[in-house]
Scaffold this active site. Structure first.
Site, mmCIF file in Angstrom:
data_model
loop_
_atom_site.group_PDB
_atom_site.id
_atom_site.type_symbol
_atom_site.label_atom_id
_atom_site.label_comp_id
_atom_site.label_asym_id
_atom_site.label_seq_id
_atom_site.Cartn_x
_atom_site.Cartn_y
_atom_site.Cartn_z
ATOM 1 N N ASN A 8 0.863 -1.181 0.000
ATOM 2 C CA ASN A 8 0.000 0.000 0.000
ATOM 3 C C ASN A 8 0.899 1.230 0.000
ATOM 4 O OD1 ASN A 8 -1.852 2.004 0.418
ATOM 5 N ND2 ASN A 8 -2.500 1.311 2.449
ATOM 6 N N TRP A 9 0.976 1.904 -1.143
ATOM 7 C CA TRP A 9 1.902 3.042 -1.264
ATOM 8 C C TRP A 9 1.330 4.319 -0.646
ATOM 9 C CZ3 TRP A 9 3.609 2.263 -7.119
ATOM 10 C CH2 TRP A 9 4.317 1.056 -7.221
ATOM 11 N N HIS A 93 -9.679 1.150 5.087
ATOM 12 C CA HIS A 93 -8.393 1.361 5.771
ATOM 13 C C HIS A 93 -8.609 2.342 6.930
ATOM 14 C CE1 HIS A 93 -4.258 2.436 6.573
ATOM 15 N NE2 HIS A 93 -3.913 1.355 5.902
ATOM 16 N N GLU A 165 -5.570 -4.985 10.499
ATOM 17 C CA GLU A 165 -4.540 -3.971 10.743
ATOM 18 C C GLU A 165 -4.850 -3.257 12.054
ATOM 19 O OE1 GLU A 165 -2.384 -2.571 6.815
ATOM 20 O OE2 GLU A 165 -3.922 -1.190 7.479
HETATM 21 P P1 13P Z 1 2.939 0.204 7.786
HETATM 22 O O1 13P Z 1 3.419 -1.077 7.143
HETATM 23 O O2 13P Z 1 3.722 1.403 7.374
HETATM 24 O O3 13P Z 1 2.769 0.048 9.239
HETATM 25 O O4 13P Z 1 1.454 0.470 7.189
HETATM 26 C C1 13P Z 1 0.512 -0.517 7.321
HETATM 27 C C2 13P Z 1 -0.655 -0.126 6.522
HETATM 28 O O5 13P Z 1 -1.401 0.754 6.894
HETATM 29 C C3 13P Z 1 -0.856 -0.828 5.242
HETATM 30 O O6 13P Z 1 -2.119 -0.596 4.742
#
Ligand code: 13P
Length: 256
Positions: A8-9, A93, A165
């Site tokens: 996820n950029w 998200h 997440e």
């Molecule tokens: P990080 O890998 O930078 O913690 O981000 C996780 C994220 O939100 C992926 O969608």
């Protein structure tokens, strides 16, 4: 089941930078049949990158889209416009829930719109640090999951990917902590239980469940070994080509 590695950029890279990154990544990684590599650039880069990507090696993912197909919705992009251009979309998200104000009702409509337009949703769910501290994790997970999937029929559940997440483990969140495999394993079990309650065990087993939160090449292996975890949603580390390529290599090894 395949192992999913999704980058996820977020709001990073110009279209030019995204194109150069993709070019290098395509050259660096072989075609791994059992690892589904997915990259999610900004909306503006999706069209040019869709012409550049080798779909045997990796898939393209949107970071968001609107739930109506057309009409008076200034500034939005619809799934019908993305149809055929992208394979996946990230929906729900935590950055969209808490910074952009999306709720479970909108998220459910987006999941339905994605399915309707043959774009595979990656539905993100996860508790905040204070929700965990107050013992509300299970309720939050159950509510976000049932809410987000409220418009998904039995026949379509196989098309959904779930990403757990925990908000407190996302690297960009102030004071972020690493989630332990035990903490993740417990929630992943709960996710599978909720899916089983709604869709039955046979269908629930077919839904990939990913983990996301400060994943990098050093911890990817441990996270992928957690029972029930089928892949990783990677933020910050996916912006560094060598790191992301290493995570893909780890996934290849773990899935052997
Ligand atoms: P990080 O890998 O930078 O913690 O981000 C996780 C994220 O939100 C992926 O969608």
């Amino acid at each position: 089941m395949k192992t999913y590695i999704v980058g996820n950029w977020k709001l990073n890279f110009t279209v030019g930078e995204a194109s150069i990154y993709l070019h290098k990544l395509l050259r660096k990684i072989p075609n791994y049949r059992d690892v589904e590599v997915v990259v999610a650039p900004s909306t503006i880069a999706l069209q040019p990158l869709s012409l550049q990507i080798d779909r045997h090696k990796m898939k393209l993912c949107a970071q968001n889209a609107f739930y109506r197909d057309y009409g008076a919705f200034t500034g939005e992009t619809s799934f019908s416009q993305l149809r055929g251009m992208v394979d996946y979309v990230i929906i729900g998200h935590s950055e969209r829930r808490y910074i952009l104000g999306e709720n479970d009702k909108m998220i459910a409509k987006k999941v339905a719109a994605a399915v309707r337009n043959r774009v595979r949703p990656i539905l993100c769910i996860g508790e905040t640090e204070s929700e965990r501290a107050f013992g509300e994790t299970a309720d939050v997970i159950r509510d976000q999951l049932t809410g987000g999937l409220s418009e998904v029929a039995d026949d379509d559940i196989e098309k959904i990917v779930i990403a757990y997440e925990p908000v407190w483990a996302i690297s960009s969140v102030k004071g972020a902590k690493l989630a332990s495999p035990d903490e993740i394993g417990e929630v992943v079990k709960l996710i599978r239980r909720v899916l089983t309650d709604i869709y039955g065990a046979k269908l629930a087993e077919k839904v990939p469940v990913l983990f996301g939160g400060s994943v990098n090449a050093s911890n990817a292996g441990a996270y992928l070994m957690i029972p029930g975890v089928n892949g990783l949603l990677v933020g910050g580390a996916s912006l560094i080509l060598s790191e992301f390529a290493d995570i893909i290599e780890v996934a290849k090894k773990v899935s052997q």
